[in-house]
Scaffold this motif. Sequence first.
Motif, PDB file in Angstrom:
ATOM      1  N   HIS A   1       0.816  -1.221   0.000  1.00  0.00           N
ATOM      2  CA  HIS A   1       0.000   0.000   0.000  1.00  0.00           C
ATOM      3  C   HIS A   1       0.844   1.263   0.000  1.00  0.00           C
ATOM      4  N   GLN A   2       2.096   1.159   0.375  1.00  0.00           N
ATOM      5  CA  GLN A   2       2.985   2.326   0.366  1.00  0.00           C
ATOM      6  C   GLN A   2       3.201   2.877  -1.040  1.00  0.00           C
ATOM      7  N   GLN A   3       3.018   2.034  -2.036  1.00  0.00           N
ATOM      8  CA  GLN A   3       3.241   2.456  -3.418  1.00  0.00           C
ATOM      9  C   GLN A   3       1.921   2.922  -4.036  1.00  0.00           C
ATOM     10  N   VAL A   4       1.835   4.194  -4.354  1.00  0.00           N
ATOM     11  CA  VAL A   4       0.564   4.778  -4.789  1.00  0.00           C
ATOM     12  C   VAL A   4       0.097   4.226  -6.139  1.00  0.00           C
ATOM     13  N   THR A   5       1.015   3.678  -6.935  1.00  0.00           N
ATOM     14  CA  THR A   5       0.622   3.131  -8.231  1.00  0.00           C
ATOM     15  C   THR A   5       0.162   1.678  -8.140  1.00  0.00           C
ATOM     16  N   PHE A   6       0.266   1.070  -6.972  1.00  0.00           N
ATOM     17  CA  PHE A   6      -0.238  -0.297  -6.777  1.00  0.00           C
ATOM     18  C   PHE A   6      -1.742  -0.191  -6.505  1.00  0.00           C
ATOM     19  N   LYS A   7      -2.548  -0.483  -7.518  1.00  0.00           N
ATOM     20  CA  LYS A   7      -3.980  -0.184  -7.461  1.00  0.00           C
ATOM     21  C   LYS A   7      -4.867  -1.385  -7.166  1.00  0.00           C
ATOM     22  N   ARG A   8      -4.445  -2.579  -7.548  1.00  0.00           N
ATOM     23  CA  ARG A   8      -5.290  -3.766  -7.367  1.00  0.00           C
ATOM     24  C   ARG A   8      -4.410  -4.954  -6.994  1.00  0.00           C
ATOM     25  N   TRP A   9      -4.978  -5.840  -6.180  1.00  0.00           N
ATOM     26  CA  TRP A   9      -4.236  -6.992  -5.671  1.00  0.00           C
ATOM     27  C   TRP A   9      -5.098  -8.233  -5.859  1.00  0.00           C
ATOM     28  N   LEU A  10      -4.617  -9.177  -6.664  1.00  0.00           N
ATOM     29  CA  LEU A  10      -5.308 -10.444  -6.888  1.00  0.00           C
ATOM     30  C   LEU A  10      -4.693 -11.532  -6.021  1.00  0.00           C
ATOM     31  N   MET A  11      -5.556 -12.369  -5.424  1.00  0.00           N
ATOM     32  CA  MET A  11      -5.066 -13.423  -4.540  1.00  0.00           C
ATOM     33  C   MET A  11      -6.085 -14.541  -4.422  1.00  0.00           C
ATOM     34  N   ASP A  12      -5.631 -15.693  -3.993  1.00  0.00           N
ATOM     35  CA  ASP A  12      -6.543 -16.742  -3.543  1.00  0.00           C
ATOM     36  C   ASP A  12      -6.566 -16.683  -2.023  1.00  0.00           C
ATOM     37  N   ILE A  13      -7.706 -17.026  -1.443  1.00  0.00           N
ATOM     38  CA  ILE A  13      -7.849 -16.910   0.006  1.00  0.00           C
ATOM     39  C   ILE A  13      -8.608 -18.105   0.548  1.00  0.00           C
ATOM     40  N   ALA A  14      -8.116 -18.645   1.647  1.00  0.00           N
ATOM     41  CA  ALA A  14      -8.709 -19.821   2.281  1.00  0.00           C
ATOM     42  C   ALA A  14      -9.417 -19.412   3.570  1.00  0.00           C
ATOM     43  N   SER A  15     -10.221 -20.329   4.078  1.00  0.00           N
ATOM     44  CA  SER A  15     -10.931 -20.120   5.339  1.00  0.00           C
ATOM     45  C   SER A  15     -10.424 -21.106   6.379  1.00  0.00           C
ATOM     46  N   PRO A  16     -10.655 -20.836   7.658  1.00  0.00           N
ATOM     47  CA  PRO A  16     -10.311 -21.827   8.685  1.00  0.00           C
ATOM     48  C   PRO A  16     -10.997 -23.165   8.439  1.00  0.00           C
ATOM     49  N   SER A  17     -12.215 -23.139   7.902  1.00  0.00           N
ATOM     50  CA  SER A  17     -12.936 -24.383   7.622  1.00  0.00           C
ATOM     51  C   SER A  17     -12.218 -25.224   6.573  1.00  0.00           C
ATOM     52  N   LEU A  18     -11.636 -24.574   5.572  1.00  0.00           N
ATOM     53  CA  LEU A  18     -10.899 -25.320   4.550  1.00  0.00           C
ATOM     54  C   LEU A  18      -9.686 -26.006   5.158  1.00  0.00           C
ATOM     55  N   LEU A  19      -8.947 -25.297   6.007  1.00  0.00           N
ATOM     56  CA  LEU A  19      -7.773 -25.908   6.625  1.00  0.00           C
ATOM     57  C   LEU A  19      -8.160 -27.096   7.492  1.00  0.00           C
ATOM     58  N   ARG A  20      -9.276 -26.976   8.201  1.00  0.00           N
ATOM     59  CA  ARG A  20      -9.740 -28.104   9.013  1.00  0.00           C
ATOM     60  C   ARG A  20     -10.123 -29.288   8.133  1.00  0.00           C
TER      61      ARG A  20
ATOM     62  N   ARG B   1     -25.587 -19.535   2.787  1.00  0.00           N
ATOM     63  CA  ARG B   1     -24.967 -19.341   1.481  1.00  0.00           C
ATOM     64  C   ARG B   1     -23.796 -18.369   1.573  1.00  0.00           C
ATOM     65  N   ALA B   2     -23.974 -17.293   2.320  1.00  0.00           N
ATOM     66  CA  ALA B   2     -22.914 -16.294   2.466  1.00  0.00           C
ATOM     67  C   ALA B   2     -21.694 -16.892   3.157  1.00  0.00           C
ATOM     68  N   LYS B   3     -21.927 -17.716   4.168  1.00  0.00           N
ATOM     69  CA  LYS B   3     -20.810 -18.329   4.879  1.00  0.00           C
ATOM     70  C   LYS B   3     -20.062 -19.321   4.004  1.00  0.00           C
ATOM     71  N   MET B   4     -20.797 -20.107   3.229  1.00  0.00           N
ATOM     72  CA  MET B   4     -20.170 -21.120   2.401  1.00  0.00           C
ATOM     73  C   MET B   4     -19.359 -20.513   1.269  1.00  0.00           C
ATOM     74  N   LYS B   5     -19.744 -19.338   0.792  1.00  0.00           N
ATOM     75  CA  LYS B   5     -19.008 -18.692  -0.293  1.00  0.00           C
ATOM     76  C   LYS B   5     -17.591 -18.317   0.123  1.00  0.00           C
ATOM     77  N   THR B   6     -17.373 -18.168   1.419  1.00  0.00           N
ATOM     78  CA  THR B   6     -16.042 -17.784   1.899  1.00  0.00           C
ATOM     79  C   THR B   6     -15.157 -18.994   2.176  1.00  0.00           C
ATOM     80  N   PHE B   7     -15.615 -20.189   1.866  1.00  0.00           N
ATOM     81  CA  PHE B   7     -14.838 -21.407   2.140  1.00  0.00           C
ATOM     82  C   PHE B   7     -13.489 -21.369   1.441  1.00  0.00           C
ATOM     83  N   SER B   8     -13.508 -21.005   0.173  1.00  0.00           N
ATOM     84  CA  SER B   8     -12.288 -20.892  -0.631  1.00  0.00           C
ATOM     85  C   SER B   8     -12.616 -20.069  -1.854  1.00  0.00           C
ATOM     86  N   GLY B   9     -11.714 -19.163  -2.236  1.00  0.00           N
ATOM     87  CA  GLY B   9     -12.023 -18.353  -3.394  1.00  0.00           C
ATOM     88  C   GLY B   9     -10.853 -17.542  -3.909  1.00  0.00           C
ATOM     89  N   ILE B  10     -11.140 -16.776  -4.938  1.00  0.00           N
ATOM     90  CA  ILE B  10     -10.163 -15.882  -5.567  1.00  0.00           C
ATOM     91  C   ILE B  10     -10.770 -14.489  -5.505  1.00  0.00           C
TER      92      ILE B  10
END
Length: 290
Positions: A180-199, A275-284
């Motif tokens: 975030h320190q770099q003002v030209t860094f505008k968007r960040w793409l990532m995959d993200i997991a949930s605690p439920s996925l790790l379990r 439905r809202a909770k399940m959508k956060t299980f794993s995503g991009i």
Amino acid sequence: MAEESAIRNVSDTALWVAVFRAQESERPDPLFYDPYARKLAGERGAEIAKQIGMPGWPIVVRTQVLDELILKAVEEDGFDTVLNLAAGLDTRPYRLALPATLRWVEVDLPPMIEYKNEILKDAKCFCRLERHAVDLADSTARRVLFTRVGAAANKVLVVTEGLLIYLDEDQVRSLAADLHQQVTFKRWLMDIASPSLLRMLARQGTTSQKNTLLGSDEVRFKFAPKEHVEFFRPYGWKPGEYRDTASEAKRLRRFDIPFMYKLIGTLMTLRPKVRAKMKTFSGITALERV
């Protein structure tokens, strides 16, 4: 005597991921074609994939979704630079129809950079590609690199594919703040997991109860914040587009989904809260700079 793990460190997971890209490319109906994946994976990659025994569809779905989000950012949203952190054996500069003027910056550890340079030395790249051998755990070195990349760009797209899950929350906070320190860094793409996925992975035996992959203490799944994408807001990144893995697998017709994911798909058709909770299980997800 227990079989020795083929996984030695996090960099080895790049060989594993390349196997799944190769398998997808060899299908009669591939979502993408990576002509270099099989050679990059090598025999060790095949052995790692065999030992872990995890199905490849989540990696395939992640790859395709990120392909789509990257192309949209470049073709429609005006991004002139892509910064791929812990790039591993990613080959998008060679297999995506990217503009010749696009600057693509890859960052990884020196051995990975050397290996990749050797394997791909005769491959044709679509855009302006550069590689930097930087240990991202070295906060000073990465800040210097981020400053150099940011100063030469108007609009930078950051990609961390398959990286954050191996970091702890403090490391992710520090990285988010540095980006975030770099003002030209505008968007960040990532995959993200949930605690439920790790379990779930621990129950299936993919990881140990300590979330280590194949018992390797060097390769541990860590980052799965209970706040999900809201984890990043205090560090200057607000949630943008989000695609959950199960829904994307259905859209892309990659239906070799285990029971748990089928159950999640069913639950997502039920009450809105479930439905809202399940959508956060794993995503991009895409995060936008505040």
